[in-house]
Design an enzyme around this catalytic site. Structure first.
Site, PDB file in Angstrom:
ATOM      1  NE  ARG A   1      -2.477   0.616   3.820  1.00 36.17           N
ATOM      2  CZ  ARG A   1      -1.681   1.195   4.812  1.00 36.17           C
ATOM      3  NH1 ARG A   1      -1.467   2.678   4.483  1.00 36.17           N
ATOM      4  NH2 ARG A   1      -1.304   0.663   5.994  1.00 36.17           N
TER       5      ARG A   1
ATOM      6  CG  HIS B   1      -6.180   1.855   6.481  1.00 37.19           C
ATOM      7  ND1 HIS B   1      -6.204   0.551   6.156  1.00 37.19           N
ATOM      8  CD2 HIS B   1      -7.249   1.783   7.087  1.00 37.19           C
ATOM      9  CE1 HIS B   1      -7.287  -0.107   6.448  1.00 37.19           C
ATOM     10  NE2 HIS B   1      -7.950   0.759   7.137  1.00 37.19           N
TER      11      HIS B   1
ATOM     12  CE1 TYR C   1       1.545   2.263   8.562  1.00 38.74           C
ATOM     13  CE2 TYR C   1       0.043   4.061   9.827  1.00 38.74           C
ATOM     14  CZ  TYR C   1       0.451   3.300   8.790  1.00 38.74           C
ATOM     15  OH  TYR C   1      -0.631   3.484   7.784  1.00 38.74           O
TER      16      TYR C   1
END
Length: 408
Positions: free
Chosen positions: A298, A302, A311
């Site tokens: 990805r 998200h 993160y």
């Protein structure tokens, strides 16, 4: 049950301590666990084993098992796959911008996952049925769903925007993993009807940890359902990396349920096409379910509510940018087919036109009918729904009375 006395328990512990067996056993167990954890992780600088037909540099790799499924593909069809990926990415980029400008409430980008979706989406026949999550914009494109219809739910003007039976493409599913059970039940129905078609269910690596997915695996295996579970492993379940969700590669989970699993390069549109065709063929032939793990990434957040910089590191994204699915197919087209620059220029023009159309349609979407929520709940109507509709109508009319009073 035998109850051990306190004195006996103390004596046993004392004897174990004198012999040194307890400490040695604990140490050995700890060593085994550490070794297992280390083995479960991929060694630095290595790539996982997967089916790949097209390298990141656009070089064709021979594969005796899966080459037959793409052996007859023509240059025109390859250009079609490229066009699908480019237009899907352009639509996705426009939707992201629209959300940032307040035109959509939320958006889940597919950036980086175009090959997994277009390859698998083009492997499906008209009679097959698809159960998506909320990120399968490329699959929807392959199914003939107008891109603008995908945006109504995210703008808040409808609950889906298309008739699932028109394209054999179910409405987007927000509840994580639940669509795998819907797909399994539908596939079991196809088997009972003797239909020569299959079902494919899409989900992500995070959803693979859900109980619904485990139940779907169990039922599909036991009843030999003609279903393909297509997991897009994009490495991150929001902020949770895959290695914190599983001790083994995701495709190996299928072994425990009694059906095959295969890992494919999710950035290789040819490999995704071939592997999905193979899996669907198994399903139609009565050989039961298959788990396909499309190993991809990805590239974006998200959803537009997420901040991936909190993160994950930029160097990780940079490494995956070098494996871009669109760039590798373009390299192959330029080196191995008669595709000229005119094709790419025309596609760029078409891409920009799509972006403009999406923007215009979204901004002019009408507000929803207030009573649409009561439709399609039951096939033949229901007394309770009729009662609720009447109560809602009275509630709406109360606002009209207030407005009329103000005008007087």
């Amino acid at each position: 049950m035998t109850v051990e006395s306190t004195a006996a328990r103390k004596a046993r512990r004392s004897a174990g301590g004198k012999a040194g067996t307890t400490g040695t056993k604990s140490s050995t167990t700890g060593t085994k666990r550490t070794t297992s954890r280390t083995a479960a992780k991929k060694a630095p600088g290595t790539e996982p084993e997967l089916v790949q037909l097209l390298t990141p540099e656009g070089k064709r790799i021979k594969n005796a098992e899966y080459d037959p499924y793409v052996a007859g593909i023509t240059p025109e069809e390859l250009r079609g796959l490229y066009r699908d990926m480019v237009l899907t990415r352009r639509f996705d980029a426009e939707a992201t911008v629209l959300q940032r400008q307040g035109e959509l409430g939320l958006w889940a980008s597919l950036l980086g996952q175009e090959a997994a979706q277009i390859g698998s989406g083009r492997a499906v026949t008209d009679d097959d049925y698809i159960f998506p999550t909320y990120r399968e914009h490329g699959v929807a494109w392959c199914r003939g769903v107008d891109p603008t219809n995908l945006l109504g739910m995210f703008r808040g003007v409808n609950n889906g925007g298309w008739d699932p039976n028109s394209n054999n493409f179910h409405l987007y599913t927000i509840v994580i993993g639940s669509q795998t059970l819907h797909a399994t039940g539908y596939a079991m129905g196809l088997a009972k009807d003797g239909a020569n078609s299959a079902v494919i269910a899409y989900f992500g690596d995070g959803a693979s940890s859900q109980g619904d997915v485990a139940e779907a695996f169990t039922f599909s295996a036991v009843y030999n359902a003609p279903v393909v579970f297509f997991c897009q492993n994009n490495q991150w379940a929001i902020s949770e990396p895959t290695e914190k969700q599983t001790r083994v590669p995701l495709y190996q989970r299928a072994q425990g349920y009694g059906f095959p699993g295969v890992r494919v390069d999710g950035n290789d549109v040819l490999a995704c096409l071939a592997v999905t065709k193979w899996a669907l063929e198994r399903a139609r032939n009565g050989e039961g379910p298959t788990l396909v793990e499309a190993y991809t990434y990805r590239m974006g957040a998200h959803t537009t509510n997420d901040d991936p910089t909190r993160y994950r590191h930029d160097d990780e994204r940079a490494a995956w940018e070098a494996k871009d699915p669109i760039a590798r197919l373009r390299s192959y087209l330029q080196s191995q087919t008669d595709t000229d620059e005119g094709f790419f220029a025309e596609l760029e023009t078409e891409s920009e036109a799509l972006g403009r159309r999406v923007r215009e349609v979204v901004r002019t979407m009408p507000d929803p009918d207030h009573f649409a929520i009561f439709e399609n709940v039951y096939a033949d109507g229901h007394a309770l729904v009729d009662e609720e509709r009447a109560e809602f109508a009275a509630y709406q009319e109360s606002f009209a009375d207030v407005e009329e009073g103000k005008q007087r």
